[in-house]
Design a protein around this motif. Structure first.
Motif, mmCIF file in Angstrom:
data_model
loop_
_atom_site.group_PDB
_atom_site.id
_atom_site.type_symbol
_atom_site.label_atom_id
_atom_site.label_comp_id
_atom_site.label_asym_id
_atom_site.label_seq_id
_atom_site.Cartn_x
_atom_site.Cartn_y
_atom_site.Cartn_z
ATOM 1 N N LEU A 1 0.593 -1.220 -0.086
ATOM 2 C CA LEU A 1 -0.128 -0.109 0.023
ATOM 3 C C LEU A 1 0.923 1.219 -0.202
ATOM 4 O O LEU A 1 0.640 2.151 -0.649
ATOM 5 N N THR B 1 0.596 4.078 -2.961
ATOM 6 C CA THR B 1 0.325 5.381 -2.624
ATOM 7 C C THR B 1 1.324 6.399 -3.058
ATOM 8 O O THR B 1 0.944 7.510 -3.499
ATOM 9 N N HIS C 1 -6.347 -5.991 -4.852
ATOM 10 C CA HIS C 1 -7.569 -5.827 -4.166
ATOM 11 C C HIS C 1 -8.006 -7.473 -3.783
ATOM 12 O O HIS C 1 -8.298 -7.519 -2.865
ATOM 13 N N SER D 1 -7.296 0.412 5.374
ATOM 14 C CA SER D 1 -6.162 1.029 4.486
ATOM 15 C C SER D 1 -6.413 0.224 3.359
ATOM 16 O O SER D 1 -6.202 0.927 2.038
ATOM 17 N N CYS D 2 -6.525 -1.113 3.079
ATOM 18 C CA CYS D 2 -6.724 -1.740 1.745
ATOM 19 C C CYS D 2 -7.922 -1.243 1.091
ATOM 20 O O CYS D 2 -7.987 -0.839 -0.043
ATOM 21 N N LEU E 1 -7.452 2.389 -0.227
ATOM 22 C CA LEU E 1 -6.406 2.672 -1.468
ATOM 23 C C LEU E 1 -7.070 1.741 -2.610
ATOM 24 O O LEU E 1 -6.675 1.904 -3.769
ATOM 25 N N LEU E 2 -7.635 0.392 -2.341
ATOM 26 C CA LEU E 2 -7.710 -0.365 -3.479
ATOM 27 C C LEU E 2 -9.295 -0.593 -3.734
ATOM 28 O O LEU E 2 -9.787 -1.235 -4.635
#
Length: 103
Positions: free
Chosen positions: A36, A40, A54, A71-72, A75-76
């Motif tokens: 991640l 980023t 993902h 967080s996954c 971001l995904l």
């Protein structure tokens, strides 16, 4: 003696080298954090590998901490399979919460 071109042999299942549950959780946490962090800071890599990462992290949802999963998702989440996609895992929605069971 193994040559340099041959990968090392994996230990047998359940044998030496098999991590404990805390070891596996720690490995997944650091792996997710690293991937991640890279995504980023590099949108090109995020676009290229996000659709594959993902489902990888969704499949590892249970051993990941709540913070790592958030967080996954943050971001995904845009790479999560949409309803109607065949052969995809729909157990987790954009919030990271389990969704309804699907056949």
């Amino acid at each position: 003696m193994q040559g340099l071109s041959q990968p090392p042999k994996a230990p047998p299942a359940g044998g030496p080298g098999r991590g404990t549950e805390p070891d596996i959780r720690a490995f997944l946490e650091i792996t997710a954090a690293h991937e991640l962090d890279v995504l980023t800071h590099n949108t090109g890599l995020a676009e290229r590998y996000g659709p594959d990462l993902h489902p990888l992290f969704a499949g590892a949802r249970d051993p990941l901490s709540a913070a790592a999963w958030r967080s996954c998702v943050r971001l995904l989440g845009r790479y999560a399979p949409r309803s109607g996609a065949r052969g995809k895992d729909h157990r987790f929605g954009p919030s990271g919460a389990p969704g309804p069971e699907r056949p």
